[in-house]
Design an enzyme around this catalytic site. Structure first.
Site, PDB file in Angstrom:
ATOM      1  CG  ASP A  53       5.547   3.425   7.093  1.00 34.26           C
ATOM      2  OD1 ASP A  53       4.141   4.121   6.148  1.00 34.26           O
ATOM      3  OD2 ASP A  53       5.244   2.113   7.516  1.00 34.26           O
ATOM      4  CG  HIS A  54       4.892   0.451   3.780  1.00 34.10           C
ATOM      5  ND1 HIS A  54       4.644  -1.495   4.537  1.00 34.10           N
ATOM      6  CD2 HIS A  54       4.011   0.713   5.057  1.00 34.10           C
ATOM      7  CE1 HIS A  54       4.389  -1.360   5.194  1.00 34.10           C
ATOM      8  NE2 HIS A  54       4.115  -0.014   5.870  1.00 34.10           N
TER       9      HIS A  54
ATOM     10  CG  HIS B 202       4.663  -2.016  10.022  1.00 39.10           C
ATOM     11  ND1 HIS B 202       3.859  -1.457  10.965  1.00 39.10           N
ATOM     12  CD2 HIS B 202       5.173  -1.254   8.802  1.00 39.10           C
ATOM     13  CE1 HIS B 202       3.350  -0.389  10.303  1.00 39.10           C
ATOM     14  NE2 HIS B 202       4.201  -0.079   9.576  1.00 39.10           N
TER      15      HIS B 202
ATOM     16  CG  HIS C  58      -0.312  -0.039   2.614  1.00 41.10           C
ATOM     17  ND1 HIS C  58       0.787  -0.938   2.907  1.00 41.10           N
ATOM     18  CD2 HIS C  58       0.023   1.553   2.949  1.00 41.10           C
ATOM     19  CE1 HIS C  58       0.983  -0.641   3.784  1.00 41.10           C
ATOM     20  NE2 HIS C  58       0.827   0.735   4.855  1.00 41.10           N
TER      21      HIS C  58
ATOM     22  CG  ASP D 169       0.906  -1.352   7.602  1.00 43.43           C
ATOM     23  OD1 ASP D 169       2.222  -1.877   7.434  1.00 43.43           O
ATOM     24  OD2 ASP D 169       1.205   0.119   7.234  1.00 43.43           O
TER      25      ASP D 169
ATOM     26  CG  HIS E 241      -4.116  -0.653   6.551  1.00 41.96           C
ATOM     27  ND1 HIS E 241      -3.824  -0.233   8.320  1.00 41.96           N
ATOM     28  CD2 HIS E 241      -3.008   0.323   6.546  1.00 41.96           C
ATOM     29  CE1 HIS E 241      -2.854   0.426   8.112  1.00 41.96           C
ATOM     30  NE2 HIS E 241      -1.950   0.441   6.879  1.00 41.96           N
TER      31      HIS E 241
ATOM     32  CG  HIS F 187       0.280   4.179   5.018  1.00 41.29           C
ATOM     33  ND1 HIS F 187      -0.742   3.517   5.913  1.00 41.29           N
ATOM     34  CD2 HIS F 187      -0.320   6.191   5.923  1.00 41.29           C
ATOM     35  CE1 HIS F 187      -1.551   3.876   6.516  1.00 41.29           C
ATOM     36  NE2 HIS F 187      -1.470   5.345   6.240  1.00 41.29           N
TER      37      HIS F 187
END
Length: 317
Positions: free
Chosen positions: A71-72, A264, A67, A189, A166, A69
């Site tokens: 941080d990914h 994570h 996905h 996530d 999520h 976000h």
């Protein structure tokens, strides 16, 4: 990578979350299936870890994103650049992900456009072939009302994507890798998810995100006392779209997986003494091996065996 036996191998190039952790870079999982190297998510600092773990970006066959976000995807531009310029690649990096992928890949390409020109001008087209710059987005839709999606198939290998929970991030997915009888599931996530349990049935190894509500509550209490209302709100909000370790252990047990590894990690665990409070009762719920992941952790699943060999490719430096 040449030292690995035929099998499915999984390494944490990033075991962390958006929160700074001295032991964990942004979320990233390297998967070696036979001779192919794949990367699932590309968190901050993970490309350097790939190099240190002797899994160089020019060897990456494809990237899978769970996905979008930040941080990914923080290192996706760097990963695509390293694969291109470090390997004189003549084709862009194949990138698989849910809807919205084209926008993300094109955004990184735009951000790196000036850098592309510098490198071609300085090193020449033999080293930096113009055709190899950037990414080749290959989006798919993992509909919660439909079966899992077969996103990649090669001899001996299948990669499936499945929807996870999520919200408000719609379209978030996890992945299942199957190679010559060995299997690994990567949750991405997610909150508690029946689709994740179904997709993980009989897997040798489940890599599951983990958030410890008891430890996050401590963070929220400190933020409240210091008047950091923004942080306090974030610590409250993240509880409803992640999974507590005990719940992940219940999912692992229901799916009948062989082993469970957390990544994570929320909140940061700067010392091993915090692993126990993070896991809570997880070891009482799931009786297979449980690992609290750190950067460099590596699991080897040789073909023709049920064995999992554990190591760390950063500590071995």
């Amino acid at each position: 990578m040449q030292d690995l036996p035929d099998g499915l191998h999984v390494g944490l190039c990033g075991a962390g979350s958006p929160m700074a952790d001295p032991l964990r870079s942004g979320p990233c999982v390297a998967v070696v299936a036979g001779k192919d190297l794949f990367v699932v998510d590309s968190g901050s600092g993970s490309t350097r870890n790939l190099l240190l773990m002797n899994m160089p970006p020019p060897r990456v066959s494809a990237v899978f994103i769970t996905h979008y976000h930040s941080d990914h995807i923080a290192d996706l531009g760097e990963l695509m650049l390293q694969r291109w310029a470090g390997g004189a690649s003549k084709t862009p990096t194949p990138v698989y992900g849910p809807q919205g992928l084209e926008q993300v890949v094109q955004g990184f390409e735009q951000a790196y456009t000036l850098d592309r020109g510098y490198r071609i001008a300085h090193h020449g087209e033999a080293v930096a072939p113009p055709s190899g710059f950037g990414g080749d987005p290959r989006p798919f839709v993992a509909d919660p009302a439909a079966p899992d999606v077969l996103v990649l198939e090669k001899p001996g290998l299948k990669v499936w994507a499945f929807p996870v929970a999520h919200h408000p991030v719609e379209g978030a997915v996890g992945y299942r890798f199957e190679y010559k009888g060995r299997s690994v599931v990567i949750s991405g996530d997610t909150g508690p998810s029946e689709r994740l349990v179904k997709a993980s049935k009989g897997a040798d190894l489940l890599l599951h995100e983990g958030l410890a509500p008891n430890l996050v509550a401590v963070q929220k209490d400190v933020a409240d006392k210091m008047g950091r209302d923004n942080y306090a709100k974030i610590f409250h909000d993240i509880l409803d779209y992640h999974t507590a370790p005990e719940v992940a252990a219940e999912e692992a047990k229901a799916a009948g997986v062989g082993a469970l590894m957390f990544y994570h990690i929320i909140p940061p665990l700067p010392v091993r003494a915090l692993d126990g409070p993070f896991l809570g009762r997880s070891r009482e719920i799931f009786d297979g091996p449980i690992k609290v992941g750190r950067d460099g952790d590596f699991a080897s699943l040789p073909v023709g065996s049920k064995e999992i060999k554990w190591s760390n490719r950063l500590l071995a430096l």
